[in-house]
Design a protein around this motif. Structure first.
Motif, PDB file in Angstrom:
ATOM      1  N   VAL A  97      84.126  44.962   9.457  1.00 23.16           N
ATOM      2  CA  VAL A  97      84.845  46.088  10.066  1.00 23.16           C
ATOM      3  C   VAL A  97      85.113  45.845  11.549  1.00 23.16           C
ATOM      4  O   VAL A  97      86.253  45.946  12.013  1.00 23.16           O
ATOM      5  CB  VAL A  97      84.069  47.414   9.867  1.00 23.16           C
ATOM      6  CG1 VAL A  97      84.780  48.565  10.556  1.00 23.16           C
ATOM      7  CG2 VAL A  97      83.873  47.703   8.382  1.00 23.16           C
ATOM      8  N   LEU A  98      84.076  45.528  12.296  1.00 21.41           N
ATOM      9  CA  LEU A  98      84.223  45.400  13.747  1.00 21.41           C
ATOM     10  C   LEU A  98      84.801  44.058  14.185  1.00 21.41           C
ATOM     11  O   LEU A  98      85.422  43.974  15.233  1.00 21.41           O
ATOM     12  CB  LEU A  98      82.868  45.630  14.426  1.00 21.41           C
ATOM     13  CG  LEU A  98      82.215  46.979  14.154  1.00 21.41           C
ATOM     14  CD1 LEU A  98      80.851  47.054  14.806  1.00 21.41           C
ATOM     15  CD2 LEU A  98      83.118  48.110  14.638  1.00 21.41           C
ATOM     16  N   ALA A  99      84.576  43.015  13.399  1.00 18.79           N
ATOM     17  CA  ALA A  99      85.069  41.676  13.753  1.00 18.79           C
ATOM     18  C   ALA A  99      85.766  41.046  12.549  1.00 18.79           C
ATOM     19  O   ALA A  99      85.327  40.029  12.019  1.00 18.79           O
ATOM     20  CB  ALA A  99      83.918  40.808  14.232  1.00 18.79           C
ATOM     21  N   PRO A 100      86.879  41.645  12.098  1.00 24.17           N
ATOM     22  CA  PRO A 100      87.529  41.145  10.888  1.00 24.17           C
ATOM     23  C   PRO A 100      88.075  39.723  11.020  1.00 24.17           C
ATOM     24  O   PRO A 100      88.329  39.069  10.025  1.00 24.17           O
ATOM     25  CB  PRO A 100      88.662  42.146  10.650  1.00 24.17           C
ATOM     26  CG  PRO A 100      88.924  42.748  11.975  1.00 24.17           C
ATOM     27  CD  PRO A 100      87.606  42.767  12.697  1.00 24.17           C
ATOM     28  N   ASP A 101      88.217  39.243  12.242  1.00 30.30           N
ATOM     29  CA  ASP A 101      88.704  37.870  12.449  1.00 30.30           C
ATOM     30  C   ASP A 101      87.560  36.923  12.821  1.00 30.30           C
ATOM     31  O   ASP A 101      87.776  35.870  13.403  1.00 30.30           O
ATOM     32  CB  ASP A 101      89.793  37.852  13.514  1.00 30.30           C
ATOM     33  CG  ASP A 101      89.321  38.379  14.860  1.00 30.30           C
ATOM     34  OD1 ASP A 101      88.278  39.075  14.898  1.00 30.30           O
ATOM     35  OD2 ASP A 101      89.985  38.109  15.874  1.00 30.30           O
TER      36      ASP A 101
END
Length: 178
Positions: A97-101
């Motif tokens: 969610v917070l770091a999808p990449d």
């Protein structure tokens, strides 16, 4: 002008899918190995040396741990199980969610911590203790298990991945003067 958000969301979606596959494979493999080794060692009476010593390096000895490393929080097995599940949940939210990449290294790290945390939580809730069996002999160190290796290596890799992904600050990469 309205930007095309379809293309901008394709990369994070692909990263999430890749990272999800990485986490799933690691969790299945490490959790399976962890639970199988614990089931094997749990057949022996507590304190039994099952194998070794192997030189002055290590032996395999069955231990039932109701606390954390070095006897900390002895008897707090349910609390430690809940904490394990909470940490795993926070890391999964971070990754998806917070770091999808996030990088594949981050996914490997989260997979290792998740598998280890889930493995020890299963023991805590099902048995009331964690089965440990790897006892270093060359250093004063707690007896540990496969899940502990996953958690430790995963946290080290997570810190490393976060350091490697850290964006350069403006002072490190000043823009050229016009």
């Amino acid at each position: 002008m309205i930007a095309d958000t379809g293309a901008s969301q394709t990369a994070p979606r692909a990263h999430r899918a890749r990272n999800g596959a990485i986490v799933a494979v690691i969790v299945v493999l490490l959790l399976g190995t962890d639970q199988a080794t614990k089931a094997f060692f749990n057949q022996f009476p507590v304190g039994s040396v099952v194998a070794g010593p192997f030189g002055d390096i290590l032996c395999l000895r069955t231990v039932h741990n109701t606390g954390a490393a070095w006897g900390m929080m002895d008897g707090a097995t349910v609390l430690l199980g809940v904490l394990s599940v909470a940490v795993v949940a926070v890391l999964l939210v971070f990754l998806f969610v917070l770091a999808p990449d996030a990088s594949p290294l981050s996914a490997v790290a989260v997979g290792l911590v998740a598998a280890g945390g889930i493995g020890n939580a299963i023991d805590r809730f099902a048995l009331g203790y964690v089965v440990d069996f790897i006892q270093p002999l060359f250093i004063d160190f707690p007896v540990f298990n496969v899940a502990d290796i996953g958690v430790t290596c995963g946290f080290v890799l997570l810190v490393l991945s976060l350091l490697l992904q850290r964006p350069a600050s403006d002072s490190e990469n000043p823009e050229p003067a016009n």
